[in-house]
Design an enzyme around this catalytic site. Sequence first.
Site, PDB file in Angstrom:
ATOM      1  N   LYS A  50       0.862  -1.184   0.000  1.00 25.13           N
ATOM      2  CA  LYS A  50       0.000   0.000   0.000  1.00 25.13           C
ATOM      3  C   LYS A  50       0.898   1.233   0.000  1.00 25.13           C
ATOM      4  O   LYS A  50       1.824   1.345   0.800  1.00 25.13           O
ATOM      5  CB  LYS A  50      -0.886  -0.016   1.248  1.00 25.13           C
ATOM      6  CG  LYS A  50      -1.819   1.180   1.364  1.00 25.13           C
ATOM      7  CD  LYS A  50      -2.885   0.940   2.403  1.00 25.13           C
ATOM      8  CE  LYS A  50      -2.559   1.476   3.770  1.00 25.13           C
ATOM      9  NZ  LYS A  50      -2.561   2.939   3.893  1.00 25.13           N
ATOM     10  N   ASP A  81      -3.438   4.314  -1.636  1.00 19.77           N
ATOM     11  CA  ASP A  81      -4.393   4.739  -0.612  1.00 19.77           C
ATOM     12  C   ASP A  81      -4.290   6.247  -0.382  1.00 19.77           C
ATOM     13  O   ASP A  81      -3.625   6.692   0.544  1.00 19.77           O
ATOM     14  CB  ASP A  81      -4.082   3.957   0.673  1.00 19.77           C
ATOM     15  CG  ASP A  81      -5.028   4.282   1.805  1.00 19.77           C
ATOM     16  OD1 ASP A  81      -6.164   4.707   1.523  1.00 19.77           O
ATOM     17  OD2 ASP A  81      -4.628   4.105   2.970  1.00 19.77           O
ATOM     18  N   LYS A 126      -7.053   8.251  -0.048  1.00 18.93           N
ATOM     19  CA  LYS A 126      -8.239   8.682   0.730  1.00 18.93           C
ATOM     20  C   LYS A 126      -8.749  10.043   0.253  1.00 18.93           C
ATOM     21  O   LYS A 126      -8.759  11.027   0.988  1.00 18.93           O
ATOM     22  CB  LYS A 126      -7.918   8.718   2.218  1.00 18.93           C
ATOM     23  CG  LYS A 126      -7.602   7.332   2.802  1.00 18.93           C
ATOM     24  CD  LYS A 126      -7.567   7.377   4.313  1.00 18.93           C
ATOM     25  CE  LYS A 126      -7.364   6.023   4.937  1.00 18.93           C
ATOM     26  NZ  LYS A 126      -6.023   5.451   4.804  1.00 18.93           N
ATOM     27  N   ASP A 153     -12.837  15.605  -1.614  1.00 22.57           N
ATOM     28  CA  ASP A 153     -12.836  16.951  -2.207  1.00 22.57           C
ATOM     29  C   ASP A 153     -14.156  17.129  -2.969  1.00 22.57           C
ATOM     30  O   ASP A 153     -15.029  16.251  -2.920  1.00 22.57           O
ATOM     31  CB  ASP A 153     -11.618  17.098  -3.141  1.00 22.57           C
ATOM     32  CG  ASP A 153     -11.096  18.531  -3.175  1.00 22.57           C
ATOM     33  OD1 ASP A 153     -11.929  19.458  -3.300  1.00 22.57           O
ATOM     34  OD2 ASP A 153      -9.875  18.729  -3.100  1.00 22.57           O
ATOM     35  N   ILE A 154     -14.291  18.219  -3.697  1.00 20.93           N
ATOM     36  CA  ILE A 154     -15.519  18.406  -4.479  1.00 20.93           C
ATOM     37  C   ILE A 154     -15.545  17.350  -5.595  1.00 20.93           C
ATOM     38  O   ILE A 154     -14.495  16.869  -6.026  1.00 20.93           O
ATOM     39  CB  ILE A 154     -15.620  19.836  -5.073  1.00 20.93           C
ATOM     40  CG1 ILE A 154     -14.434  20.139  -5.998  1.00 20.93           C
ATOM     41  CG2 ILE A 154     -15.744  20.869  -3.973  1.00 20.93           C
ATOM     42  CD1 ILE A 154     -14.621  21.413  -6.814  1.00 20.93           C
ATOM     43  N   PRO A 155     -16.754  16.962  -6.039  1.00 23.32           N
ATOM     44  CA  PRO A 155     -16.845  15.857  -7.011  1.00 23.32           C
ATOM     45  C   PRO A 155     -15.958  16.021  -8.238  1.00 23.32           C
ATOM     46  O   PRO A 155     -15.290  15.064  -8.648  1.00 23.32           O
ATOM     47  CB  PRO A 155     -18.334  15.835  -7.386  1.00 23.32           C
ATOM     48  CG  PRO A 155     -19.020  16.359  -6.165  1.00 23.32           C
ATOM     49  CD  PRO A 155     -18.095  17.408  -5.603  1.00 23.32           C
ATOM     50  N   GLU A 156     -15.899  17.219  -8.826  1.00 27.53           N
ATOM     51  CA  GLU A 156     -15.097  17.404 -10.044  1.00 27.53           C
ATOM     52  C   GLU A 156     -13.613  17.116  -9.784  1.00 27.53           C
ATOM     53  O   GLU A 156     -12.941  16.457 -10.574  1.00 27.53           O
ATOM     54  CB  GLU A 156     -15.290  18.842 -10.566  1.00 27.53           C
ATOM     55  CG  GLU A 156     -14.380  19.265 -11.714  1.00 27.53           C
ATOM     56  CD  GLU A 156     -14.731  18.604 -13.057  1.00 27.53           C
ATOM     57  OE1 GLU A 156     -15.707  17.828 -13.126  1.00 27.53           O
ATOM     58  OE2 GLU A 156     -13.975  18.855 -14.035  1.00 27.53           O
ATOM     59  N   THR A 215     -10.157   3.572  11.698  1.00 30.90           N
ATOM     60  CA  THR A 215     -10.038   2.757  12.914  1.00 30.90           C
ATOM     61  C   THR A 215      -9.369   3.521  14.060  1.00 30.90           C
ATOM     62  O   THR A 215      -9.340   3.056  15.187  1.00 30.90           O
ATOM     63  CB  THR A 215      -9.240   1.457  12.636  1.00 30.90           C
ATOM     64  OG1 THR A 215      -8.102   1.781  11.839  1.00 30.90           O
ATOM     65  CG2 THR A 215     -10.088   0.442  11.910  1.00 30.90           C
ATOM     66  N   GLY A 224       0.692  -2.632   9.319  1.00 29.00           N
ATOM     67  CA  GLY A 224       1.845  -1.762   9.139  1.00 29.00           C
ATOM     68  C   GLY A 224       2.877  -1.874  10.230  1.00 29.00           C
ATOM     69  O   GLY A 224       3.819  -2.664  10.148  1.00 29.00           O
ATOM     70  N   ARG A 225       2.690  -1.108  11.300  1.00 30.03           N
ATOM     71  CA  ARG A 225       3.720  -1.015  12.333  1.00 30.03           C
ATOM     72  C   ARG A 225       4.122  -2.349  12.959  1.00 30.03           C
ATOM     73  O   ARG A 225       5.312  -2.534  13.257  1.00 30.03           O
ATOM     74  CB  ARG A 225       3.292   0.024  13.391  1.00 30.03           C
ATOM     75  CG  ARG A 225       3.474   1.441  12.856  1.00 30.03           C
ATOM     76  CD  ARG A 225       2.746   2.484  13.653  1.00 30.03           C
ATOM     77  NE  ARG A 225       1.304   2.444  13.399  1.00 30.03           N
ATOM     78  CZ  ARG A 225       0.447   3.353  13.846  1.00 30.03           C
ATOM     79  NH1 ARG A 225       0.882   4.355  14.577  1.00 30.03           N
ATOM     80  NH2 ARG A 225      -0.843   3.246  13.555  1.00 30.03           N
TER      81      ARG A 225
HETATM   82  O1  C5P Z   1      -0.903  -1.329  11.333  1.00 25.69           O
HETATM   83  P1  C5P Z   1      -0.802   0.156  11.392  1.00 25.69           P
HETATM   84  O2  C5P Z   1      -1.589   0.759  12.531  1.00 25.69           O
HETATM   85  O3  C5P Z   1       0.600   0.683  11.346  1.00 25.69           O
HETATM   86  O4  C5P Z   1      -1.514   0.646  10.057  1.00 25.69           O
HETATM   87  C1  C5P Z   1      -1.411   1.967   9.640  1.00 25.69           C
HETATM   88  C2  C5P Z   1      -1.854   2.006   8.214  1.00 25.69           C
HETATM   89  O5  C5P Z   1      -3.228   1.694   8.132  1.00 25.69           O
HETATM   90  C3  C5P Z   1      -1.664   3.374   7.585  1.00 25.69           C
HETATM   91  O6  C5P Z   1      -1.095   3.172   6.290  1.00 25.69           O
HETATM   92  C4  C5P Z   1      -3.054   3.911   7.470  1.00 25.69           C
HETATM   93  O7  C5P Z   1      -3.231   4.737   6.341  1.00 25.69           O
HETATM   94  C5  C5P Z   1      -3.878   2.639   7.330  1.00 25.69           C
HETATM   95  N1  C5P Z   1      -5.250   2.801   7.779  1.00 25.69           N
HETATM   96  C6  C5P Z   1      -6.253   2.717   6.853  1.00 25.69           C
HETATM   97  N2  C5P Z   1      -7.545   2.907   7.251  1.00 25.69           N
HETATM   98  C7  C5P Z   1      -7.849   3.100   8.521  1.00 25.69           C
HETATM   99  C8  C5P Z   1      -6.840   3.155   9.478  1.00 25.69           C
HETATM  100  C9  C5P Z   1      -5.520   3.009   9.060  1.00 25.69           C
HETATM  101  O8  C5P Z   1      -6.004   2.514   5.681  1.00 25.69           O
HETATM  102  N3  C5P Z   1      -9.111   3.174   8.870  1.00 25.69           N
END
Ligand code: C5P
Length: 241
Positions: free
Chosen positions: A37, A65, A67, A70-73, A121, A217-218
């Site tokens: 990612k 990723d 995320k 913004d405005i639709p256009e 999350t 990730g971490r």
């Molecule tokens: O496992 P860890 O907590 O390090 O994961 C962090 C990653 O998870 C980040 O790349 C973050 O963008 C992604 N993430 C996500 N959606 C979420 C929460 C975290 O894509 N709702």
Amino acid sequence: MIMKQAKDYIIFPLDVSSLKEAKQFVKLLSEHVGMFKVGLELFISSGPEIIRHIKDCGSTRIFLDLKLHDIPETVFRAMESIANLGVAFTTVHCGESKEMLKAAVAGSKGRVKVLGVTVLTSVSSSDIHAAGLRPEFASDMSMLVMQRAAAARDAGCSGVVCSGFEVGMIKEKFGQGFTVVTPGIRSSAGSMKKDDQQRITTPARAIQNGSDYLVIGRPIRDAKNPQEAAVCIAKEIETVL
Ligand code: C5P
């Protein structure tokens, strides 16, 4: 059809600031995860070069990723650019408007799968309360996740990103073909340090609930031996396949 192996469920976020570091992780983990990612930090610093590099290193699929919100256009045009990069998945926030989600799907032209980010999350019920959303959403965040997942599905998204807690409900309501990606994963075998994540689940629990992919990730990046950590997580996934 090729059988999905345990490692294929793992999406490793290249959450590093330089292309050099990212390339090191790609080399180290290509054989041990299913997808890389690329998020805001790396894409802002390295641009599409990292996408080309991952492709040159083999067939590993890529999740860009960004995320979008913004405005639709603007979302439509950004998504057109993403569609040219040849990545498998990308993301748009669900909370703003159906028009924004529809614009994301239209801009993707079916060349990249668009996932709706439901509720991060890292967000807690007190954050929902402070944001002025309906009190029932703060007391039961799954209601908000389900509402946003429905908006994503109605707009034509391929799936959503949500915590391991809502996966079962989403699969039940929107079907197995609606992809669910789950972040906020903390392995029972590894460190249970939550970092900034609030709603965490173990890899095994998220897979049992029906997740198609886990963003981890971490627990891998910060492990003494990232390769070993990825293998260990894949073993945990294996136990529930
Ligand atoms: O496992 P860890 O907590 O390090 O994961 C962090 C990653 O998870 C980040 O790349 C973050 O963008 C992604 N993430 C996500 N959606 C979420 C929460 C975290 O894509 N709702």
